[in-house]
Design an enzyme around this catalytic site. Structure first.
Site, PDB file in Angstrom:
ATOM      1  N   LYS A   1      57.834  56.945  34.935  1.00 21.00           N
ATOM      2  CA  LYS A   1      57.563  55.674  34.249  1.00 21.00           C
ATOM      3  C   LYS A   1      56.718  54.761  35.138  1.00 21.00           C
ATOM      4  CE  LYS A   1      61.753  55.263  31.372  1.00 21.00           C
ATOM      5  NZ  LYS A   1      62.926  54.397  31.083  1.00 21.00           N
TER       6      LYS A   1
ATOM      7  N   ASP B   1      63.221  50.501  28.417  1.00 18.57           N
ATOM      8  CA  ASP B   1      64.190  51.404  27.794  1.00 18.57           C
ATOM      9  C   ASP B   1      63.483  52.114  26.656  1.00 18.57           C
ATOM     10  OD1 ASP B   1      66.954  52.257  28.149  1.00 18.57           O
ATOM     11  OD2 ASP B   1      67.138  51.741  26.039  1.00 18.57           O
ATOM     12  N   SER B   2      63.556  53.433  26.681  1.00 15.61           N
ATOM     13  CA  SER B   2      62.804  54.243  25.722  1.00 15.61           C
ATOM     14  C   SER B   2      63.730  55.204  24.999  1.00 15.61           C
ATOM     15  CB  SER B   2      61.712  55.051  26.442  1.00 15.61           C
ATOM     16  OG  SER B   2      60.813  54.178  27.095  1.00 15.61           O
TER      17      SER B   2
ATOM     18  N   PHE C   1      56.941  64.197  31.241  1.00 15.85           N
ATOM     19  CA  PHE C   1      58.346  64.333  31.637  1.00 15.85           C
ATOM     20  C   PHE C   1      59.215  64.239  30.389  1.00 15.85           C
ATOM     21  CE2 PHE C   1      59.944  59.920  31.266  1.00 15.85           C
ATOM     22  CZ  PHE C   1      58.747  59.249  31.108  1.00 15.85           C
TER      23      PHE C   1
ATOM     24  N   HIS D   1      53.841  55.265  23.362  1.00 15.65           N
ATOM     25  CA  HIS D   1      54.779  54.166  23.115  1.00 15.65           C
ATOM     26  C   HIS D   1      54.793  53.210  24.301  1.00 15.65           C
ATOM     27  CE1 HIS D   1      57.274  56.918  25.544  1.00 15.65           C
ATOM     28  NE2 HIS D   1      56.536  57.802  24.914  1.00 15.65           N
ATOM     29  N   ARG D   2      54.813  53.767  25.521  1.00 17.03           N
ATOM     30  CA  ARG D   2      54.850  52.932  26.732  1.00 17.03           C
ATOM     31  C   ARG D   2      53.545  52.145  26.863  1.00 17.03           C
ATOM     32  NH1 ARG D   2      56.867  56.450  29.471  1.00 17.03           N
ATOM     33  NH2 ARG D   2      58.943  55.610  29.120  1.00 17.03           N
TER      34      ARG D   2
HETATM   35  P1  IMP Z   1      65.337  55.920  29.373  1.00 21.35           P
HETATM   36  O1  IMP Z   1      64.393  54.860  28.943  1.00 21.35           O
HETATM   37  O2  IMP Z   1      65.194  56.224  30.826  1.00 21.35           O
HETATM   38  O3  IMP Z   1      66.751  55.638  28.937  1.00 21.35           O
HETATM   39  O4  IMP Z   1      64.851  57.247  28.655  1.00 21.35           O
HETATM   40  C1  IMP Z   1      65.580  57.948  27.690  1.00 21.35           C
HETATM   41  C2  IMP Z   1      65.207  59.401  27.755  1.00 21.35           C
HETATM   42  O5  IMP Z   1      63.922  59.567  27.201  1.00 21.35           O
HETATM   43  C3  IMP Z   1      65.192  60.022  29.147  1.00 21.35           C
HETATM   44  O6  IMP Z   1      65.707  61.312  29.083  1.00 21.35           O
HETATM   45  C4  IMP Z   1      63.721  60.059  29.500  1.00 21.35           C
HETATM   46  O7  IMP Z   1      63.416  61.164  30.310  1.00 21.35           O
HETATM   47  C5  IMP Z   1      63.084  60.204  28.141  1.00 21.35           C
HETATM   48  N1  IMP Z   1      61.801  59.526  28.100  1.00 21.35           N
HETATM   49  C6  IMP Z   1      61.540  58.226  28.360  1.00 21.35           C
HETATM   50  N2  IMP Z   1      60.228  57.992  28.246  1.00 21.35           N
HETATM   51  C7  IMP Z   1      59.667  59.162  27.912  1.00 21.35           C
HETATM   52  C8  IMP Z   1      58.324  59.562  27.688  1.00 21.35           C
HETATM   53  O8  IMP Z   1      57.371  58.792  27.785  1.00 21.35           O
HETATM   54  N3  IMP Z   1      58.136  60.846  27.359  1.00 21.35           N
HETATM   55  C9  IMP Z   1      59.154  61.751  27.241  1.00 21.35           C
HETATM   56  N4  IMP Z   1      60.416  61.436  27.483  1.00 21.35           N
HETATM   57  C10 IMP Z   1      60.660  60.151  27.822  1.00 21.35           C
END
Ligand code: IMP
Length: 198
Positions: free
Chosen positions: A13, A66-67, A142, A168-169
């Site tokens: 990230k 947060d994604s 990732f 999205h990011r």
């Molecule tokens: P968090 O935002 O770290 O809670 O992410 C939730 C989950 O989504 C985690 O397993 C991350 O590895 C995955 N994730 C977050 N951003 C991405 C992305 O841009 N691509 C793929 N997986 C993502």
């Protein structure tokens, strides 16, 4: 150049945020202090709470990210539980869960929350529509990147520049940078705690 502290333990990230924000005039510095992750049905309160907690702890302005992956056929699952599901199932079992499913529509969402100490967080949302692939494809990126396809290619099959132009990011961080530009020009007034919608 404005510098922002990005509170996250995820180096992917950070790399993406640096590549996206540097050309937009914002330098990113990682801080791994962490924050309590609330159990919520939406990403927004999780990101907001984390940003407010970290800003107060570090006594400086911060962003957190947060994604989540929202799969239509699964009623939006895993959504805010994406990290736990990725750690327990991983991409292979996610694909098995989707085996035989014709509706593969899904949405990747990022909420960036920005906060200054003692204030309420602002949120910036970004989302990209895509489809769950039928197999793991690509070694880039990732997390769910190798199973989430946009325009027929998984994010794992794209190089960093390609992903960072449509992700999205990227969309959430561009909104943050637009707000930050106005914020810097206006002499940094206190945040109003408004939710900035997409
Ligand atoms: P968090 O935002 O770290 O809670 O992410 C939730 C989950 O989504 C985690 O397993 C991350 O590895 C995955 N994730 C977050 N951003 C991405 C992305 O841009 N691509 C793929 N997986 C993502």
């Amino acid at each position: 150049m404005r510098k922002i502290i990005f509170v996250t333990g995820n180096p992917h990230k950070v790399k993406e945020a640096k590549e996206i924000l540097l050309p937009l005039g914002i330098a990113v510095e990682q801080n791994k202090c962490g924050y309590p992750e609330m159990q919520e049905k939406n990403l927004e309160p999780i990101a907001k709470f984390g940003a407010e907690w970290a800003a107060n702890k570090l006594k400086t302005e911060v962003i957190v990210d947060d994604s989540g992956l929202f799969i239509e056929a699964l009623g939006g699952f895993p959504g805010p539980y994406s990290a736990y599901v990725f750690d327990t199932l991983g991409n292979e079992l996610m694909l098995r869960l989707m085996h035989g499913e014709k509706n593969r529509s899904s949405m990747f969402k990022t909420v960036i929350a920005y906060c200054r100490p003692g204030e309420k967080a602002l949120v910036f949302r970004g989302e990209v529509a895509g489809e769950i692939a039928t197999s793991i494809r690509g070694t880039g990126g990732f997390g769910y990147d190798p199973i989430f396809a946009v325009g027929g290619r998984t994010l794992g099959e794209m190089n960093e520049q390609e992903k960072n132009k449509l992700s999205h990011r990227y969309r959430a961080l561009v909104k943050f940078s637009e707000w930050a530009r106005g914020d810097s020009n206006s002499g940094s007034p206190p945040c109003q705690g408004d939710v900035i919608t997409s």
